[in-house]
Design an enzyme around this catalytic site. Structure first.
Site, short mmCIF file in Angstrom:
data_model
loop_
_atom_site.label_atom_id
_atom_site.label_comp_id
_atom_site.label_asym_id
_atom_site.label_seq_id
_atom_site.Cartn_x
_atom_site.Cartn_y
_atom_site.Cartn_z
N ASP A 507 1.97 -61.45 44.49
CA ASP A 507 1.28 -61.56 43.20
C ASP A 507 -0.17 -61.96 43.48
OD1 ASP A 507 0.28 -62.32 40.74
OD2 ASP A 507 2.01 -63.55 40.17
N HIS A 508 -1.07 -61.05 43.21
CA HIS A 508 -2.46 -61.31 43.59
C HIS A 508 -3.14 -62.33 42.66
CE1 HIS A 508 -5.96 -60.82 45.86
NE2 HIS A 508 -6.04 -59.50 45.93
N ARG A 509 -2.42 -62.78 41.64
CA ARG A 509 -2.97 -63.89 40.85
C ARG A 509 -2.78 -65.20 41.61
NH1 ARG A 509 0.51 -64.04 35.76
NH2 ARG A 509 2.01 -64.05 37.46
#
Ligand code: CAO
Length: 535
Positions: A507-509
């Site tokens: 999850d690139h968040r």
């Protein structure tokens, strides 16, 4: 009891269509209840009842046309005295007159051949302020007579206020969110006038306030004023003002909806259905899908050949919803790698006999679980979840890992608890047990909860790599593909090595590429030399 006749009020001229009759004979209506909805190519309006009473007869029907003075219905009202009080229904029902009133800006400024006029809100048939929902012009815009200046909206009407003149906008007073009342300033316009007309312009603006005061309703008498009342902002869509307001409150475009009313008119129920469909992720009316995306077309495949339709299991549908939710909410990035597990495989083959004695099958999966547990311990960012509001990272002190298990009913992800504390034998046994339970549909909800990370292994099936979808709210998932013997350069020659293709979606968040690179490199080192698992 008295009988009162309710008529169509002055609509600013012309006939209009009766789109909806909101009452039936015998209905008891309150004052201000909508009686009919009228719509022209310029206007959409609901005609409110001027008084409370019981509907005795209705003189209009949906699909017909009416004009000012036509009878809408007869009402039985309670007392004569009350009836008299409200005896001029047509006048009191006069709802939407939007012709703007022109008045000089203060101080009025005139140049040779041009005049500046302050355009004000006309009589909109309501003493209450009406919400300004759109300002259609900007300073410097050159507009034509009749172009919309602002859009006003009440729960009864949606209307655009047209400019009475062509010219250039020099000042905008009104803004979105204002509550517009009769006489409120909208915008100043500089309009071209012939030199001879400059004085005439003065005279026009000088008269306007007197007209307003003396005769507020018949705006058609105001110079250069346009009498059209409720011009809607979705001119091509049939819908009443209350429906338009409802759609606007939900931030929806009426053009996206399919009207089920007469003449494909959009009803309140259509808006409600549209919202329900959106909530379910269905394309409302097959026009759009969830999140406003175009939906997949509904194709009749039988037109191309024989087909067999089978209902999907609950599990399939649940998995689909979970996958979709994760895919839509989490920005996925997938990293790929190949790990040399030659030594791991040698070690595993050496344990084959012992595994048989123990009654377990030792596949690469327990090694992957163990390596993941160590990597999660050393890289806590991967053993974490984002809080739902995105404000916090929740770091977990436990290491529970889910394994994707394919079953005839669909995909299940049982969770192995405290992987870091279990031996390879224990992990092998537990994996087999959970997979068996999953295939027999014997898993309990608790068996599938609490995971921190997931491994999805397609290694026994094939493939050289895939992009697994994160099992949110976990922040990463590992995909395992089929081991292959490949030539690897050892510095002096190519050597056949057992290379395991692995992938990591994150999850690139919550994580960035460097995090993922470090985590996966570390894990690769563990798998390449399993002695490191002991460190
Ligand atoms: N490369 C090559 N061979 C592999 C391998 C790999 N990466 N992983 C396992 N194998 C071999 C095993 O060693 C075993 O070989 P032997 O029978 O010769 O010993 C064989 O493949 C079968 O293994 P398995 O599938 O029985 O056991 P597993 O521990 O690898 O996997 C389980 C268990 C439950 C994860 C698996 O059965 C399963 O259901 N996999 C599907 C997961 C899935 O659907 N993922 C997709 C999710 S996203 O849609």
């Amino acid at each position: 009891m008295a009988k009162e006749t309710v008529k169509i009020p002055d609509l600013g001229g012309g006939s209009v269509d009766v789109i909806e009759v909101c009452v039936a004979v015998g209905d008891v209506v309150a004052k201000e209840d909508s009686l009919v909805v009228l719509e022209s190519d310029k206007a959409s309006m609901e005609i409110p009842s001027p008084m409370a009473g019981k509907v005795l007869s209705i003189s209009l029907k949906e699909g017909g046309t009416v004009e000012a003075g036509d009878v809408i219905l007869e009402l039985e009202v309670e007392t004569k005295a009350e009836a008299k009080e409200e005896a001029t229904p047509a006048a009191s029902a006069a709802p939407e007159k939007t012709a703007p009133v022109a008045e000089p800006a203060q101080p009025a400024k005139q140049e040779k051949g041009s005049a500046r006029e302050m355009i004000k809100v006309p009589d909109v048939g309501s003493s209450d302020g009406i919400d300004v929902i759109e300002v259609c012009v900007a300073v410097g815009d050159v507009i034509s007579e009749g172009d919309s200046l602002v859009v006003l909206e009440s729960d009864k009407a949606s209307m655009e206020v047209p400019s009475p003149f062509s010219g250039k906008i020099t000042k905008i007073v009104m803004k979105v969110g204002d509550s517009a009342k009769l006489g409120a300033e909208i915008a100043e316009i500089e309009r071209e006038v012939a030199a001879a007309d400059v004085s005439e312009a003065k005279a026009v603006v000088a008269e306007a306030p007197a007209k307003e005061a003396a005769q507020p309703a018949p705006v058609s008498a105001a110079p250069a004023a346009k009498p059209e009342p409720t011009v809607t902002s979705h001119a091509d869509v049939y819908a009443g003002p209350a429906v338009r307001k409802l759609a606007r409150e939900f931030g929806l475009e009426l053009e996206q909806m399919v009207g089920t009313g007469p003449k494909a008119r959009i009803l309140k129920e259509d808006v409600q259905q549209f919202v329900k469909d959106l909530a379910k992720g269905k394309g409302a009316g097959a026009t759009i899908g969830g999140a406003g995306l175009p939906s997949i077309p509904d194709v009749d495949f039988s037109q191309f050949g024989e087909i067999d339709i089978q209902a999907r299991t609950k599990l399939h549908k649940l998995t689909a919803a979970n996958m979709h939710r994760s895919w839509m909410n989490l920005p996925h990035v997938t990293q790929f790698d190949e790990v040399d597990i030659g030594e791991l495989e040698d070690f595993r083959s050496g344990l084959k006999r012992e595994a048989e004695q123990r009654g377990v099958k030792l596949t690469p999966l327990p090694f992957l679980l163990k390596a993941a547990a160590v990597a999660l311990r050393e890289h806590p960012k991967f053993n974490a979840s984002l809080s739902a509001d995105g404000e916090n990272m929740v770091y977990k002190k436990y290491i529970h890992i889910g394994i994707a298990v394919d079953t005839p009913a669909g995909l299940m992800v049982p969770v192995i608890r405290d992987v870091d504390k279990k031996s390879l034998w224990e992990l092998a046994a537990e994996t087999a047990e959970l997979a068996k339970k999953a295939k027999e549909r014997k898993l309990k909800p608790a068996d599938m909860q609490g995971g921190c990370f997931t491994i999805s292994s397609l290694g026994s099936i094939g493939g050289t790599g895939f992009t697994p979808i994160i099992n949110a709210p976990e922040v990463a998932i590992m995909g395992v593909s089929k081991l292959a013997i490949k030539p690897v350069w050892n510095g002096s020659e190519f050597e056949p090595r057992k290379m395991l293709p692995v992938s990591l979606s994150y999850d690139h968040r919550a994580l960035n590429g460097v995090d993922a690179g470090q985590f996966f490199t570390f894990m690769g080192e563990l798998l390449a030399d399993i002695r490191r698992l002991l460190l």
